[in-house]
Write a protein that holds these residues in place. Structure first.
Motif, PDB file in Angstrom:
ATOM      1  N   UNK A 181      28.887 -24.609   4.321  1.00  7.49           N
ATOM      2  CA  UNK A 181      27.680 -23.620   5.000  1.00  7.49           C
ATOM      3  C   UNK A 181      27.061 -24.127   5.951  1.00  7.49           C
ATOM      4  N   UNK A 182      26.398 -25.347   5.763  1.00  9.92           N
ATOM      5  CA  UNK A 182      25.741 -26.136   6.852  1.00  9.92           C
ATOM      6  C   UNK A 182      26.769 -26.221   7.932  1.00  9.92           C
ATOM      7  N   UNK A 183      27.981 -26.867   7.700  1.00 16.84           N
ATOM      8  CA  UNK A 183      28.772 -26.921   8.916  1.00 16.84           C
ATOM      9  C   UNK A 183      29.162 -25.734   9.616  1.00 16.84           C
ATOM     10  N   UNK A 184      29.430 -24.711   9.041  1.00 12.68           N
ATOM     11  CA  UNK A 184      29.605 -23.365   9.579  1.00 12.68           C
ATOM     12  C   UNK A 184      28.643 -23.056  10.464  1.00 12.68           C
ATOM     13  N   UNK A 185      27.147 -23.373  10.187  1.00  7.97           N
ATOM     14  CA  UNK A 185      25.981 -22.889  11.051  1.00  7.97           C
ATOM     15  C   UNK A 185      26.242 -23.550  12.065  1.00  7.97           C
ATOM     16  N   UNK A 186      26.590 -24.917  12.197  1.00 10.22           N
ATOM     17  CA  UNK A 186      26.580 -25.682  13.264  1.00 10.22           C
ATOM     18  C   UNK A 186      27.851 -25.513  14.229  1.00 10.22           C
ATOM     19  N   UNK A 187      29.258 -25.216  13.857  1.00  9.91           N
ATOM     20  CA  UNK A 187      30.108 -24.848  14.709  1.00  9.91           C
ATOM     21  C   UNK A 187      31.203 -23.845  13.847  1.00  9.91           C
ATOM     22  N   UNK A 188      31.041 -22.316  14.206  1.00 11.58           N
ATOM     23  CA  UNK A 188      31.957 -21.469  13.283  1.00 11.58           C
ATOM     24  C   UNK A 188      33.354 -21.927  13.533  1.00 11.58           C
ATOM     25  N   UNK A 189      33.887 -22.420  14.455  1.00 11.49           N
ATOM     26  CA  UNK A 189      35.140 -22.964  14.666  1.00 11.49           C
ATOM     27  C   UNK A 189      35.748 -23.773  13.452  1.00 11.49           C
ATOM     28  N   UNK A 190      34.647 -24.394  12.527  1.00 11.62           N
ATOM     29  CA  UNK A 190      34.942 -25.039  11.282  1.00 11.62           C
ATOM     30  C   UNK A 190      35.766 -24.282  10.097  1.00 11.62           C
ATOM     31  N   UNK A 191      35.499 -22.871  10.275  1.00  9.42           N
ATOM     32  CA  UNK A 191      35.547 -22.025   9.145  1.00  9.42           C
ATOM     33  C   UNK A 191      36.982 -22.269   8.549  1.00  9.42           C
ATOM     34  N   UNK A 192      38.087 -22.450   9.437  1.00  6.04           N
ATOM     35  CA  UNK A 192      39.401 -22.414   8.914  1.00  6.04           C
ATOM     36  C   UNK A 192      39.545 -23.578   8.077  1.00  6.04           C
ATOM     37  N   UNK A 193      39.198 -24.528   8.728  1.00  4.96           N
ATOM     38  CA  UNK A 193      39.223 -26.087   7.827  1.00  4.96           C
ATOM     39  C   UNK A 193      38.606 -26.241   6.483  1.00  4.96           C
ATOM     40  N   UNK A 194      37.522 -25.616   6.675  1.00  7.97           N
ATOM     41  CA  UNK A 194      36.698 -25.842   5.384  1.00  7.97           C
ATOM     42  C   UNK A 194      36.366 -24.775   4.383  1.00  7.97           C
ATOM     43  N   UNK A 195      37.833 -24.124   4.386  1.00  8.52           N
ATOM     44  CA  UNK A 195      37.584 -23.143   3.484  1.00  8.52           C
ATOM     45  C   UNK A 195      37.588 -23.369   1.996  1.00  8.52           C
ATOM     46  N   UNK A 196      38.310 -24.659   1.812  1.00  2.00           N
ATOM     47  CA  UNK A 196      38.697 -25.011   0.344  1.00  2.00           C
ATOM     48  C   UNK A 196      38.334 -26.521   0.437  1.00  2.00           C
TER      49      UNK A 196
ATOM     50  N   UNK B 254      31.821 -34.432  15.050  1.00  2.00           N
ATOM     51  CA  UNK B 254      30.502 -34.629  14.165  1.00  2.00           C
ATOM     52  C   UNK B 254      30.345 -36.120  14.058  1.00  2.00           C
ATOM     53  N   UNK B 255      29.005 -36.605  14.040  1.00  2.00           N
ATOM     54  CA  UNK B 255      28.653 -37.883  13.730  1.00  2.00           C
ATOM     55  C   UNK B 255      27.941 -37.994  12.518  1.00  2.00           C
ATOM     56  N   UNK B 256      28.093 -38.792  11.631  1.00  2.00           N
ATOM     57  CA  UNK B 256      27.365 -39.008  10.475  1.00  2.00           C
ATOM     58  C   UNK B 256      26.619 -40.127  10.572  1.00  2.00           C
ATOM     59  N   UNK B 257      25.466 -40.466  10.607  1.00  2.00           N
ATOM     60  CA  UNK B 257      24.558 -41.436  10.780  1.00  2.00           C
ATOM     61  C   UNK B 257      24.280 -42.309   9.518  1.00  2.00           C
ATOM     62  N   UNK B 258      24.789 -43.472   9.096  1.00  2.00           N
ATOM     63  CA  UNK B 258      24.502 -44.160   8.083  1.00  2.00           C
ATOM     64  C   UNK B 258      22.986 -44.535   8.080  1.00  2.00           C
ATOM     65  N   UNK B 259      22.159 -44.070   7.269  1.00  2.00           N
ATOM     66  CA  UNK B 259      20.640 -44.316   7.382  1.00  2.00           C
ATOM     67  C   UNK B 259      20.190 -43.845   8.598  1.00  2.00           C
ATOM     68  N   UNK B 260      18.913 -44.250   9.052  1.00  2.00           N
ATOM     69  CA  UNK B 260      18.470 -43.919  10.237  1.00  2.00           C
ATOM     70  C   UNK B 260      17.463 -42.466  10.265  1.00  2.00           C
ATOM     71  N   UNK B 261      17.286 -42.121   8.933  1.00  2.00           N
ATOM     72  CA  UNK B 261      16.310 -41.274   8.556  1.00  2.00           C
ATOM     73  C   UNK B 261      14.953 -41.289   9.349  1.00  2.00           C
TER      74      UNK B 261
END
Length: 348
Positions: A329-344, A153-160
């Motif tokens: 929730x948004x990240x799970x929509x992008x990649x279901x493989x994130x589910x375990x890592x983002x449970x808490x 995942x890439x976060x863009x600092x500004x760039x809207x």
């Protein structure tokens, strides 16, 4: 007072004379819409998900602390995250870059200086050690980042408003204390985009007294000495408060809340400090932000006596539980493989 400072003060005060700038605002709107429509059609889509953290106003809103908080959150969940930025204020590092200009894009390292890559990227990498690349062409920055790092995942600092880059998520930080002024586009007001843009993005309210479920606030902690972090802070001294951020009133309010006595010295956002800026500052104690501290550290890297006079106010973005839940929730929509890592959430 410089012209830029006068205009910013007029925006803040909602001065009536700003109406004379309305024709320029109409021109800005026309050019903006033309660029948005033309660039969006052929926008570059990165091979990994891209999330924009931006704002629709000129000046600081608190997005850099938010980015740091999100990076630390993702790192705690073992998600490989990278960051890109325009690198505003940076002059590049020399060498021939893929943009053909010999300066950008550029990877940000722990040895990078604000002069090379900008103050905010320097701070982000020093705080998080995240893989990061900067450059005005976001596509080239992403390509350089992916050449050297595997990220999910890439976060863009500004760039809207950088419509040449396709994005999967858009978060906009809104400073509730500052608001939207007269709600006019540049230069009559300080809006980069019409308020209707907020209908299409995730809005994060920056406020200590929020009115929404999705909110954050900046929590300051005890100031530390730039040279000796173990040195105790003396709150009874009178400090010279030196700041060069988009909304300096926020920093001064923080000092007030900490019951610190100070003299104001406000500079423009991303100000490149020179020794002459301190010719009238004779106190033995300077207090500043973490963003400004990285530039002062560079300015006085050969002058430990001056560095020892600098005290830094650290701040941390505190996000509501709803923000973390939405993020999951948004990240799970992008990649279901994130589910375990983002449970808490990580422990604070």
């Amino acid at each position: 007072m410089r012209l830029a400072e006068r205009i910013q003060k007029a925006w803040h005060d909602q001065a009536k004379w700003l109406i004379v700038l309305r024709p320029l605002s109409w021109l800005y709107r026309a050019v903006f819409l033309w660029q948005k429509n033309s660039k969006s059609k052929n926008a570059y889509r990165a091979p990994v998900a891209v999330m924009i953290i931006g704002n629709i106003t000129v000046g600081g809103s608190g997005k850099t602390p938010l980015i740091i908080a999100l990076v630390e959150y993702l790192q705690s969940k073992n998600i490989k995250v990278g960051v890109i930025s325009r690198g505003y204020g940076g002059k590049g590092g020399g060498g021939k870059g893929v943009d053909g200009k010999g300066e950008f894009p550029l990877l940000v390292t722990l040895d990078s200086t604000p002069e090379q890559v900008g103050d905010e990227p320097t701070l982000i990498v020093q705080r998080t050690h995240v893989p990061m690349a900067v450059g005005p062409n976001r596509q080239h920055a992403i390509e350089l980042l992916l050449q050297h790092h595997h990220v999910d995942l890439i976060l863009s600092d500004d760039g809207l408003q950088h419509f040449a880059l396709a994005r999967d998520l858009e978060w906009v930080v809104v400073d509730a204390n500052r608001g939207f002024g007269n709600e006019k586009l540049l230069p009559e007001g300080y809006l980069r985009e019409p308020l209707s843009r907020l209908d299409d993005v995730t809005v994060i309210e920056h406020s200590a007294h929020p009115k929404t479920d999705l909110h954050m606030h900046l929590e300051p902690s005890t100031p530390y000495n730039l040279v000796d972090h173990s040195q105790p802070f003396n709150a009874s001294l009178h400090y010279d408060a030196v700041v060069g951020i988009g909304f300096p009133l926020r920093f001064f309010k923080t000092l007030d809340d900490l019951n610190i006595s100070y003299q104001k010295h406000a500079f423009a956002d991303h100000h490149a400090y020179q020794a002459s800026d301190f010719s009238t500052i004779h106190s033995q104690a300077i207090i500043t932000t973490e963003k400004d501290a990285v530039k002062l550290k560079q300015l006085w890297h050969n002058d430990p006596e001056m560095l020892a006079r600098v005290w830094v106010v650290p701040v941390q973005a505190v996000l509501s539980e709803n923000v973390y839940q939405l993020f999951n929730d948004q990240l799970l929509g992008l990649n279901p493989n994130f589910k375990i890592n983002l449970s808490h959430r990580p422990n604070s």
